[in-house]
Motif scaffolding. Structure first.
Motif, PDB file in Angstrom:
ATOM      1  N   LEU A  92       0.838  -1.192   0.000  1.00 40.77           N
ATOM      2  CA  LEU A  92       0.000   0.000   0.000  1.00 40.77           C
ATOM      3  C   LEU A  92       0.877   1.247   0.000  1.00 40.77           C
ATOM      4  CD1 LEU A  92      -2.707  -0.979   2.643  1.00 40.77           C
ATOM      5  CD2 LEU A  92      -2.906  -1.044   0.156  1.00 40.77           C
ATOM      6  N   GLY A  93       0.590   2.146  -0.920  1.00 43.74           N
ATOM      7  CA  GLY A  93       1.311   3.401  -0.967  1.00 43.74           C
ATOM      8  C   GLY A  93       0.348   4.559  -1.106  1.00 43.74           C
ATOM      9  N   GLU A 150     -17.153  -3.662   1.315  1.00 43.62           N
ATOM     10  CA  GLU A 150     -18.030  -4.385   0.391  1.00 43.62           C
ATOM     11  C   GLU A 150     -17.790  -3.953  -1.056  1.00 43.62           C
ATOM     12  OE1 GLU A 150     -22.833  -4.996  -0.452  1.00 43.62           O
ATOM     13  OE2 GLU A 150     -22.153  -4.068   1.429  1.00 43.62           O
ATOM     14  N   GLU A 151     -17.664  -2.650  -1.286  1.00 44.42           N
ATOM     15  CA  GLU A 151     -17.474  -2.140  -2.646  1.00 44.42           C
ATOM     16  C   GLU A 151     -16.082  -2.475  -3.190  1.00 44.42           C
ATOM     17  OE1 GLU A 151     -19.687  -0.650  -4.719  1.00 44.42           O
ATOM     18  OE2 GLU A 151     -21.127  -1.282  -3.197  1.00 44.42           O
ATOM     19  N   LEU A 152     -15.070  -2.324  -2.371  1.00 45.02           N
ATOM     20  CA  LEU A 152     -13.707  -2.583  -2.841  1.00 45.02           C
ATOM     21  C   LEU A 152     -13.475  -4.059  -3.143  1.00 45.02           C
ATOM     22  CD1 LEU A 152     -11.822  -0.183  -0.421  1.00 45.02           C
ATOM     23  CD2 LEU A 152     -11.876   0.014  -2.910  1.00 45.02           C
ATOM     24  N   ALA A 153     -14.186  -4.934  -2.465  1.00 47.97           N
ATOM     25  CA  ALA A 153     -14.058  -6.368  -2.724  1.00 47.97           C
ATOM     26  C   ALA A 153     -14.524  -6.725  -4.134  1.00 47.97           C
ATOM     27  CB  ALA A 153     -14.848  -7.163  -1.693  1.00 47.97           C
ATOM     28  N   ASP A 182      -0.696  -6.175  -7.339  1.00 48.50           N
ATOM     29  CA  ASP A 182       0.024  -6.454  -6.093  1.00 48.50           C
ATOM     30  C   ASP A 182       0.275  -5.199  -5.284  1.00 48.50           C
ATOM     31  OD1 ASP A 182       2.860  -5.366  -6.856  1.00 48.50           O
ATOM     32  OD2 ASP A 182       2.319  -6.678  -8.510  1.00 48.50           O
ATOM     33  N   THR A 183       0.055  -4.009  -5.900  1.00 50.79           N
ATOM     34  CA  THR A 183       0.318  -2.742  -5.247  1.00 50.79           C
ATOM     35  C   THR A 183      -0.861  -1.799  -5.484  1.00 50.79           C
ATOM     36  OG1 THR A 183       2.703  -2.995  -5.573  1.00 50.79           O
ATOM     37  CG2 THR A 183       1.898  -0.770  -5.099  1.00 50.79           C
ATOM     38  N   HIS A 215      -9.355   0.107   8.997  1.00 47.22           N
ATOM     39  CA  HIS A 215     -10.757  -0.167   8.691  1.00 47.22           C
ATOM     40  C   HIS A 215     -11.000  -0.765   7.310  1.00 47.22           C
ATOM     41  CE1 HIS A 215     -11.922   1.905  12.359  1.00 47.22           C
ATOM     42  NE2 HIS A 215     -11.208   2.950  11.991  1.00 47.22           N
ATOM     43  N   VAL A 216      -9.981  -0.759   6.447  1.00 47.50           N
ATOM     44  CA  VAL A 216     -10.165  -1.279   5.092  1.00 47.50           C
ATOM     45  C   VAL A 216      -9.178  -2.395   4.779  1.00 47.50           C
ATOM     46  CG1 VAL A 216     -10.174  -0.704   2.631  1.00 47.50           C
ATOM     47  CG2 VAL A 216     -11.081   0.930   4.299  1.00 47.50           C
ATOM     48  N   ALA A 217      -7.897  -2.113   4.908  1.00 48.58           N
ATOM     49  CA  ALA A 217      -6.874  -3.097   4.528  1.00 48.58           C
ATOM     50  C   ALA A 217      -6.969  -4.363   5.374  1.00 48.58           C
ATOM     51  CB  ALA A 217      -5.489  -2.481   4.660  1.00 48.58           C
ATOM     52  N   LYS A 218      -7.169  -4.201   6.654  1.00 45.96           N
ATOM     53  CA  LYS A 218      -7.227  -5.380   7.528  1.00 45.96           C
ATOM     54  C   LYS A 218      -8.440  -6.266   7.240  1.00 45.96           C
ATOM     55  CE  LYS A 218      -6.826  -6.731  12.397  1.00 45.96           C
ATOM     56  NZ  LYS A 218      -6.706  -6.241  13.787  1.00 45.96           N
ATOM     57  N   PRO A 219      -9.668  -5.724   7.139  1.00 45.88           N
ATOM     58  CA  PRO A 219     -10.826  -6.574   6.821  1.00 45.88           C
ATOM     59  C   PRO A 219     -10.733  -7.253   5.455  1.00 45.88           C
ATOM     60  CG  PRO A 219     -11.570  -4.489   7.730  1.00 45.88           C
ATOM     61  CD  PRO A 219     -10.103  -4.356   7.482  1.00 45.88           C
ATOM     62  N   LEU A 220     -10.041  -6.615   4.501  1.00 45.30           N
ATOM     63  CA  LEU A 220      -9.918  -7.185   3.147  1.00 45.30           C
ATOM     64  C   LEU A 220      -8.692  -8.110   3.001  1.00 45.30           C
ATOM     65  CD1 LEU A 220     -10.908  -4.049   1.039  1.00 45.30           C
ATOM     66  CD2 LEU A 220     -12.108  -6.245   1.074  1.00 45.30           C
ATOM     67  N   ASP A 221      -7.982  -8.321   4.107  1.00 51.42           N
ATOM     68  CA  ASP A 221      -6.789  -9.186   4.114  1.00 51.42           C
ATOM     69  C   ASP A 221      -5.719  -8.686   3.156  1.00 51.42           C
ATOM     70  OD1 ASP A 221      -7.784 -10.982   6.026  1.00 51.42           O
ATOM     71  OD2 ASP A 221      -8.874 -12.098   4.502  1.00 51.42           O
ATOM     72  N   TRP A 222      -5.599  -7.364   3.007  1.00 47.46           N
ATOM     73  CA  TRP A 222      -4.529  -6.807   2.207  1.00 47.46           C
ATOM     74  C   TRP A 222      -3.205  -6.797   2.973  1.00 47.46           C
ATOM     75  CZ3 TRP A 222      -7.337  -1.813   0.171  1.00 47.46           C
ATOM     76  CH2 TRP A 222      -8.281  -2.180  -0.812  1.00 47.46           C
ATOM     77  N   ARG A 223      -3.276  -6.928   4.297  1.00 48.53           N
ATOM     78  CA  ARG A 223      -2.082  -6.867   5.121  1.00 48.53           C
ATOM     79  C   ARG A 223      -1.820  -8.221   5.767  1.00 48.53           C
ATOM     80  NH1 ARG A 223       0.552  -3.122   3.322  1.00 48.53           N
ATOM     81  NH2 ARG A 223       1.559  -2.514   5.234  1.00 48.53           N
TER      82      ARG A 223
END
Length: 341
Positions: free
Chosen positions: A5-6, A296-299, A308-309, A333-341
Motif C-alpha cells: 500500500l502506498g 463491500e465495494e472494494l471487494a 500487487d500494489t 478499517h479497510v486493509a485489515k478486513p480485506l486481508d490486504w495486510r
C-alpha cells in the motif's frame, strides 16, 4: 491477497486561505513529512505525481532524494514522470543518484504523459519530435534510451587524455545504481501501451484514468489490461517477476471531520468523456463511505484484486496530520478486513 500500500500525492499548492499547503516550499516539505509519517504507520510506499507548469510537484529528484535521506524502509516512487520532458542521460544520472541515497528503494513510474497545462510544454524544455514522430513516439524513444543506459553497460568512447583516469573499456553514465532498471514502471493508458511495457521489461502502473476501449467500467477494462501486460511480459526473458499497481481514491468516513470534508462529495460511478480531440477515456469512481460499505465495494474491484500494489491518492492540501489520519483509517478499517495486510 496481500498488497503493498502506498500513497500518491499530486503535491497541489495554492495561496488560498482554505489550503494548508500555501506554496511550492510547503508542498515539498510536507511531502517529505508525509512520507515519514506513512513509514511510521506501516505504509509501504510514498509516490508523487509530476506535472510541469502547474502549482504541483515538478522536478521529482530532489524530493525523492530528500525522502530517501529521511526514511529507512518505505518505497519511494513517482506516478508518473512525463518522458517527453526528460533527457535520457540526465534522467539516468539523477534517478541513480536519488536511488543510491535511498539505498535502492526507488520505484520510478514514467510514461508518455497526460494533457498539459500549456501547449506542447516539452518544447520549452528543449525537446521536439523528430520528423514523422509524434510526441508520444518521442517519449517512448527517450524511454528506450534511458532503459538501456540504466543497465550499466558502457557505451561512450573514453577520451585518450581525460582529466581523471578512466576504467578500461567504454564508459557508462555514473553513478550506477544496481537493480534500478528492474524498478522502472510504465504508466499505461491503453492495452497496447501495457503490452509494450511488458515487451520492454517494465513494471505496470495503471491509474484511475484509462483509454475507454470497451465501454465497460474502469476496473473491468483495467483487469484485462493487466492480464495482457502479464501475458506479454511472460513471452520475454527479463530476469525478474513484474509488479503491477493501480491507483484509487479511497476515503474511509470514520470521524466528523471526514464527514465535513467528504461525505457530500462521493462520486460513486465511473465517468466517460473526451480528454482531447481524439481520445475517449474512462475516469474511475471515488470510494468514499463508512468502512463496512467501503469493504463491500472494494471487494468487487477486480483490478485491485489483480494488482500487487495499491496507490491511494491523498488530498495533500488538507495537511500532513489529516492525511496521516486517512492512511491510518485505511490500514485499520479497510486493509485489515480485506486481508490486504
Amino acid at each position: 491477497m496481500t498488497k503493498k500500500l502506498g500513497f500518491l500525492s499530486f503535491g497541489h499548492w495554492t495561496p488560498s486561505p482554505h489550503s494548508r499547503t500555501q506554496s511550492g516550499q510547503d508542498a515539498l516539505l510536507q511531502s517529505i513529512d508525509l512520507a515519514v509519517a506513512a513509514e511510521e504507520l506501516g505504509f509501504d510506499g510514498a509516490y508523487f505525481r509530476v506535472h510541469h507548469f502547474a502549482r504541483q510537484l515538478g522536478s521529482p529528484y530532489p524530493l525523492l532524494a530528500a525522502v530517501g535521506a529521511r526514511t529507512e524502509r518505505i518505497e519511494i516512487g513517482t506516478g508518473v514522470i512525463d518522458m517527453r520532458y526528460e533527457p535520457p542521460m540526465r534522467f539516468a544520472e539523477d534517478a541513480a543518484s536519488a536511488d543510491l541515497i535511498a539505498g535502492g528503494r526507488l520505484q520510478l513510474g514514467i510514461s508518455r504523459g497526460s494533457p498539459e497545462q500549456v501547449i506542447d510544454g516539452y518544447k520549452y524544455f528543449g525537446f521536439h519530435p523528430a520528423e514523422g514522430e509524434s510526441d508520444a513516439d518521442m517519449a517512448r524513444r527517450h524511454t528506450d534510451i534511458a532503459l538501456k543506459v540504466l543497465t550499466g553497460q558502457g557505451f561512450a568512447e573514453p577520451n585518450p587524455r581525460p582529466m581523471f583516469p578512466n576504467p578500461p573499456g567504454l564508459l557508462r553514465v555514473e553513478p550506477y545504481s544496481e537493480g534500478l532498471r528492474q524498478r522502472i514502471w510504465w504508466g499505461a493508458g491503453s492495452d497496447a501501451t501495457a503490452e509494450w511495457a511488458g515487451k520492454l521489461g517494465m513494471n505496470l502502473m495503471s491509474s484511475t484514468l484509462k483509454d475507454d476501449e470497451s465501454g465497460e467500467p474502469l476496473h473491468i477494462q483495467q483487469t484485462r489490461q493487466i492480464q495482457k501486460f502479464r501475458e506479454e511480459f511472460a513471452k520475454h526473458d527479463h530476469g525478474f517477476e513484474p509488479r503491477v499497481s493501480v491507483s484509487r481514491s479511497i476515503i474511509p468516513i470514520v470521524s466528523d471531520e471526514d464527514r465535513a470534508y467528504f461525505l457530500g462529495q462521493r462520486d460513486s460511478e465511473d465517468k466517460f468523456g473526451m480528454i482531447d480531440e481524439k481520445t475517449r477515456a474512462v475516469f474511475g469512481r471515488s470510494y468514499t463511505a463508512e468502512p463496512d460499505e467501503l469493504v463491500e465495494e472494494l471487494a468487487k474491484d477486480t483490478a485491485i484484486q489483480e494488482a500487487d500494489t495499491l496507490l491511494v491518492t491523498v488530498p495533500n492540501q488538507l495537511g500532513v496530520e489529516y492525511n496521516a489520519h486517512l492512511m491510518e483509517s485505511l490500514l485499520t478499517h479497510v486493509a485489515k478486513p480485506l486481508d490486504w495486510r
